[in-house]
Design an enzyme around this catalytic site. Structure first.
Site, mmCIF file in Angstrom:
data_model
loop_
_atom_site.group_PDB
_atom_site.id
_atom_site.type_symbol
_atom_site.label_atom_id
_atom_site.label_comp_id
_atom_site.label_asym_id
_atom_site.label_seq_id
_atom_site.Cartn_x
_atom_site.Cartn_y
_atom_site.Cartn_z
ATOM 1 N N SER A 78 7.308 5.539 3.831
ATOM 2 C CA SER A 78 5.955 5.625 4.377
ATOM 3 C C SER A 78 5.948 4.873 5.698
ATOM 4 O O SER A 78 6.777 4.005 5.928
ATOM 5 C CB SER A 78 4.950 4.977 3.443
ATOM 6 O OG SER A 78 5.037 5.555 2.178
ATOM 7 N N TRP A 100 0.809 -1.223 0.000
ATOM 8 C CA TRP A 100 0.000 0.000 0.000
ATOM 9 C C TRP A 100 0.836 1.264 0.000
ATOM 10 O O TRP A 100 0.312 2.372 -0.121
ATOM 11 C CB TRP A 100 -0.951 0.037 1.193
ATOM 12 C CG TRP A 100 -0.283 -0.196 2.536
ATOM 13 C CD1 TRP A 100 -0.251 -1.378 3.212
ATOM 14 C CD2 TRP A 100 0.446 0.735 3.318
ATOM 15 N NE1 TRP A 100 0.459 -1.237 4.376
ATOM 16 C CE2 TRP A 100 0.899 0.053 4.468
ATOM 17 C CE3 TRP A 100 0.780 2.085 3.172
ATOM 18 C CZ2 TRP A 100 1.662 0.664 5.453
ATOM 19 C CZ3 TRP A 100 1.542 2.686 4.153
ATOM 20 C CH2 TRP A 100 1.978 1.979 5.281
ATOM 21 N N CYS A 101 2.137 1.091 0.157
ATOM 22 C CA CYS A 101 2.972 2.275 0.387
ATOM 23 C C CYS A 101 3.400 2.916 -0.924
ATOM 24 O O CYS A 101 3.880 2.261 -1.833
ATOM 25 C CB CYS A 101 4.163 1.866 1.237
ATOM 26 S SG CYS A 101 5.617 2.856 1.033
ATOM 27 N N TYR A 102 3.216 4.206 -0.984
ATOM 28 C CA TYR A 102 3.540 4.967 -2.200
ATOM 29 C C TYR A 102 5.005 4.813 -2.597
ATOM 30 O O TYR A 102 5.332 4.539 -3.741
ATOM 31 C CB TYR A 102 3.200 6.441 -1.960
ATOM 32 C CG TYR A 102 3.705 7.376 -3.026
ATOM 33 C CD1 TYR A 102 3.039 7.478 -4.232
ATOM 34 C CD2 TYR A 102 4.857 8.136 -2.829
ATOM 35 C CE1 TYR A 102 3.485 8.328 -5.234
ATOM 36 C CE2 TYR A 102 5.314 8.987 -3.820
ATOM 37 C CZ TYR A 102 4.630 9.086 -5.014
ATOM 38 O OH TYR A 102 5.092 9.914 -5.993
ATOM 39 N N ASN A 126 5.941 1.447 -3.905
ATOM 40 C CA ASN A 126 5.465 1.233 -5.268
ATOM 41 C C ASN A 126 6.290 1.986 -6.295
ATOM 42 O O ASN A 126 6.427 1.549 -7.425
ATOM 43 C CB ASN A 126 3.987 1.608 -5.373
ATOM 44 C CG ASN A 126 3.125 0.628 -4.614
ATOM 45 O OD1 ASN A 126 3.532 -0.521 -4.395
ATOM 46 N ND2 ASN A 126 1.953 1.062 -4.188
#
Ligand SMILES: *[C@@H]1O[C@H](CO)[C@@H](O)[C@H](O)[C@H]1NC(C)=O
Ligand SMILES: *[C@@H]1O[C@H](CO)[C@@H](O)[C@H](O)[C@H]1NC(C)=O
Ligand SMILES: *[C@@H]1O[C@H](CO)[C@@H](O)[C@H](O)[C@H]1NC(C)=O
Ligand SMILES: *[C@@H]1O[C@H](CO)[C@@H](O)[C@H](O)[C@H]1NC(C)=O
Ligand SMILES: *[C@@H]1O[C@H](CO)[C@@H](O)[C@H](O)[C@H]1NC(C)=O
Length: 471
Positions: free
Chosen positions: A320, A169-171, A174
């Protein structure tokens, strides 16, 4: 000419010829009583003159606009890594200073709050990290997915294992992913794990392998850790440190870093003479990662004398955080306002004002633990109200300037990333303690009154007594 008899007529002290006076036993007794009385009163008066008295008043704080207030602190966070711990100061006038480092020292600490090594330096890494512009291509899967089951085996197998701890889920994870996979593929092609076997790039999904990540003290995502022969603990001047990669995150930089990492590891078959090659690129991007998950932060900040906040939080421009996993528990060893006053001065002034200094370091020794029952996202807030106390000596010389405070603390769920917040507010009133002026002439007057008074009382009662006797 004024005759001497006229001058004599204003005599206060007319003499009674000695043969007209008569000493009596009762008179002598009363004289002794009067003398004792005189001595007693004189002693009291002297004592009063010699003791110091003060008067206390509350006045509007006299500080001027340019005055700053110094906040000294020494805080231990058993579950916040020095890697990300950041000290920020803000106030109602709009001052906002983030990540203060100049006046602050950080030490990695173990769960018993003991430092594990020398001071922690975050090193010269900017928050502007280059990222690759590759698109996330699902087809490229270069790195090996590691789990708690195979992690130890694989990490012992390879001299160098570089692991990307990420969450889906971490920007920032990704953004790293395409470059990481591509770099892993290139490394895999150049240094075949079967043939060469010196390096492997892996990845760990922290949403699945929570315990593995916790064991490695991963607090921010992505964390790129370098493991050498099963341990990312590097022997560095006698103390151990993890190694973490903080450099650019594009494919080219990653590949170069990996190649630099293995440059010093000779292959059994072809001993490469690479001693001369300096690891400059990696030395900058790589820095010790904390061995344990804790951090002690000590130092001071200077703030304007207006309401404001001192905030300690996990902060990073390229990582994050998982708000529900953050644990801001801490132990306060010291938290005080104002200039440090030496204990000698304090004990000196304590003679004057015995209560002074009692609320000077009120939070000292207090522990704030975020227990699981409260839930996730727990922010710890301290609300401090500060009062200035000034002691002024007899000759208007300021003896001491002290800041006392009251503290109210709360652990509350917040919607945002958990932080530790010290909200301070300076009272507009200050306490002024002045040493009272003692007048010597007043003392002398009192002494004379005592001597004269006691003697007269003695005289009069003796006469009265004798008159009564005669009648
Ligand atoms: C901070 O507190 C720790 C633990 O109480 C102590 O060992 C350390 O010496 C303190 N640091 C300073 C600078 O006083
Ligand atoms: C804080 O600033 C220092 C130096 O300016 C930098 O090296 C460090 O990475 C920053 N830390 C955080 C958590 O942003
Ligand atoms: C490595 O850095 C040092 C100084 O930091 C410099 O003198 C040296 O030339 C550099 N070496 C390489 C190979 O870039
Ligand atoms: C946070 O850390 C403290 C100290 O290490 C520990 O006692 C507490 O259980 C932790 N809380 C959570 C929610 O993990
Ligand atoms: C915790 O914080 C995160 C990030 O700010 C937020 O998305 C989440 O809803 C919060 N959780 C709770 C229980 O407040």
């Amino acid at each position: 000419m004024i005759s001497s008899s006229k001058i004599k007529s204003v005599d206060f002290y007319r003499k009674i010829p000695r043969d007209l006076t008569e000493a009596s036993l009762s008179g002598a007794g009363l004289s002794i009583v009067a003398a004792l009385c005189m001595m007693f009163l004189f002693g009291m008066e002297l004592n009063d003159y010699l003791t110091i008295s003060t008067s206390t008043s509350v006045i509007v704080d006299k500080s001027t606009d340019g005055d700053f207030l110094r906040i000294d602190f020494n805080l231990s966070f058993p579950a916040l890594s020095c890697e990300f711990a950041s000290v920020d100061v803000s106030d109602v006038l709009g001052t906002n200073r983030l990540n203060i480092t100049k006046t602050i020292r950080k030490f990695s600490i173990d769960p018993d709050l003991r430092p594990t090594g020398a001071e922690f330096h975050s090193g010269p890494v900017s928050n502007f990290i280059k990222h690759g512009d590759e698109v996330d291509d699902e087809a490229v899967e270069g790195s090996v997915l590691l789990t708690a089951n195979n992690f130890d085996k694989i990490s012992h197998q390879f001299p160098i294992l570089v692991v990307n701890f990420y969450t889906p889920w971490c920007y920032w994870s990704n953004r790293l992913k395409p470059s990481w996979e591509k770099a892993a593929k290139i490394i895999r092609e150049r240094y075949d794990p079967e043939m060469d076997g010196r390096i492997l790039l892996g990845k760990v999904d922290c949403t699945v392998e929570g315990d593995l990540c916790k064991r490695n003290h991963i607090q921010g995502y992505p964390s790129i850790r370098i493991f050498r022969k099963g341990s990312d603990v590097r022997d560095d001047h006698g103390h151990h440190d993890h190694e973490s990669y903080y450099g650019d995150r594009d494919t080219e930089s990653l590949v170069k870093t990996m190649e630099d990492l293995i440059a010093n590891i000779p292959l059994e078959s072809q001993r490469l003479a690479l001693e001369g090659k300096v690891e400059n690129a990696t030395e900058i991007a790589k820095r010790p990662a904390p061995l344990t998950g804790g951090c002690r932060i000590e130092g001071y900040v200077r703030v304007k004398k207006v309401p404001g906040n001192l905030i300690i939080s996990a902060h990073s421009g390229t990582h994050s955080f998982d708000a529900s996993q953050m644990n801001m528990s801490h132990v306060i060893s010291h938290f005080s306002f104002g200039k440090k006053v030496s204990p000698k001065v304090i004990s000196d002034v304590k003679r004057l004002v015995p209560y002074l200094g009692r609320s000077h370091d009120r939070l000292n020794g207090r522990t704030f633990i975020n227990h699981r029952e409260i839930g996730a996202n727990v922010t710890i807030e301290h609300y401090l109200q500060v009062v200035k106390t000034e002691v002024i000596s007899r000759n208007s010389y300021p003896l001491i300037e002290e800041y006392e405070y009251t503290a109210h603390s709360s652990l509350a769920q917040s919607f945002y990333l958990p932080v530790t917040k010290f909200h301070f507010e300076l009272s507009p009133m200050q306490v002024l303690i002045t040493e009272n002026q003692k007048s010597f002439s007043h003392f002398i007057t009192n002494v004379c009154a005592i001597i004269g008074g006691s003697r007269n009382i003695g005289c009069n009662s003796a006469q009265h007594y004798e008159n009564g006797e005669k009648n």
